[in-house]
Design a protein around this motif. Sequence first.
Motif: not given
Length: 153
Positions: A22-49
């Motif tokens: 469903v369309p709402a899952s696109v935003g949920a996917a973005r939030r989930w990936v950002r959380g995973v990347l933060a746990l892996a200590d990946l922030t800033g431009e690479p995480a935004d990309t």
Amino acid sequence: MITIGGVMSPALGAAVHAFPGVPASVGAARRWVRGVLALADLTGEPADTAVLLVSELATNSLAHTASGEAGGWFRLRVRCGPQRVRVECEDAGNRTGARPRYAMSGPEDTRGRGLALVAELADAFGDRADATGRTVFFELHRSPSPPTRRGAP
């Protein structure tokens, strides 16, 4: 093990999460990936990309495959290593069996730039078919950590 949105994953290993088609899952996917990347200590431009490209892959799976139909789904897998990050978006398969491709969009077109954006921003990308559908992936190189400052000479 780390719990991320109900999914167990090893630190700096792989995290996997399925989303309803469903369309709402696109935003949920973005939030989930950002959380995973933060746990892996990946922030800033690479995480935004990575988050931007996840948005493109998730949107494409809903728009162009059976994932966007009633009862559809897509699954994200994020692998964070010391050198690179790999994100895979598995979908429920497209209606025609054709491989994902990008077309040249005109300046006034409002669609058709997703895979071109992935091709431009990712260090590598591709796709593969399997028994359940198709997986489109991209990879980004992790930036080296800035050198730590030692005491004054």
